[in-house]
Design a protein around this motif. Sequence first.
Motif, PDB file in Angstrom:
ATOM      1  N   UNK A 173       1.780  18.297  60.391  1.00 35.21           N
ATOM      2  CA  UNK A 173       0.395  17.981  60.736  1.00 35.21           C
ATOM      3  C   UNK A 173       0.066  18.462  62.145  1.00 35.21           C
ATOM      4  N   UNK A 174       0.992  18.268  63.086  1.00 35.31           N
ATOM      5  CA  UNK A 174       0.776  18.753  64.456  1.00 35.31           C
ATOM      6  C   UNK A 174       0.638  20.269  64.478  1.00 35.31           C
ATOM      7  N   UNK A 175       1.449  20.957  63.680  1.00 36.12           N
ATOM      8  CA  UNK A 175       1.375  22.419  63.628  1.00 36.12           C
ATOM      9  C   UNK A 175       0.015  22.860  63.081  1.00 36.12           C
ATOM     10  N   UNK A 182      -6.337  26.779  67.700  1.00 38.40           N
ATOM     11  CA  UNK A 182      -6.281  28.208  68.041  1.00 38.40           C
ATOM     12  C   UNK A 182      -7.361  28.980  67.295  1.00 38.40           C
ATOM     13  N   UNK A 183      -7.556  28.631  66.029  1.00 42.24           N
ATOM     14  CA  UNK A 183      -8.581  29.297  65.217  1.00 42.24           C
ATOM     15  C   UNK A 183      -9.969  29.060  65.800  1.00 42.24           C
ATOM     16  N   UNK A 184     -10.270  27.809  66.170  1.00 41.18           N
ATOM     17  CA  UNK A 184     -11.576  27.496  66.746  1.00 41.18           C
ATOM     18  C   UNK A 184     -11.763  28.159  68.106  1.00 41.18           C
ATOM     19  N   UNK A 185     -10.683  28.264  68.895  1.00 44.90           N
ATOM     20  CA  UNK A 185     -10.761  28.919  70.197  1.00 44.90           C
ATOM     21  C   UNK A 185     -11.050  30.407  70.021  1.00 44.90           C
ATOM     22  N   UNK A 186     -10.395  31.021  69.018  1.00 45.42           N
ATOM     23  CA  UNK A 186     -10.636  32.432  68.748  1.00 45.42           C
ATOM     24  C   UNK A 186     -12.094  32.665  68.327  1.00 45.42           C
TER      25      UNK A 186
END
Length: 198
Positions: A173-175, A182-186
Amino acid sequence: MTLFTHIAAFMDEDGIDARDHPRLDLDCTICGEYKLEMPPHASMFSPDDQDAYFQVEPFAVVPCGHIFGYHCLSKWAWEEITDSKPPTCPICRLKLVHPGCGHLVRIQPYNVRASRRSQLPGTIHEGGSLNDFCEQCEHEIFEEVLQEIQMAVYPHEPNGLYRDPRTDGADRTDQLRRDMAAYLQRLRRENTARMLRW
């Protein structure tokens, strides 16, 4: 009195002084024979009276706000269904079907000993509305939307939201949380770059 709004104040005893307010004696408007059950503090009669010359039945409220004896209304609706017609309100002829899915509006007895909030939404007469979909269809639509969100958020995870804690515990879940961040930051960087190009 044929509208629930006429008697709604008597359903919840809060703020009503039983000594001062009128007592209710309502008949079912379909059969004209049965008395509609009222809360004890608002009733002219007691349904437990062994010497009563009348019969009492719980009432039902349809979305337009009209009230009828529950058993009489159920029989009325069933007779219309057997005649291949959609059931309607006996007074205003509102169709008792959900327009979005076509399923029948659930007819249920009103519990005069329970709060209105737990059993009856606002009627059309009070500014409420007839839901487009029945509860079952709303649940199915919710499940479909949830699955779409799941596929958008976790495209490579077939059972993304429903994990087995024995194999997909806190580490997994943490991963997934880090992957999503990371996806939202990208996406944020790409949108910022696109706006700067404009």
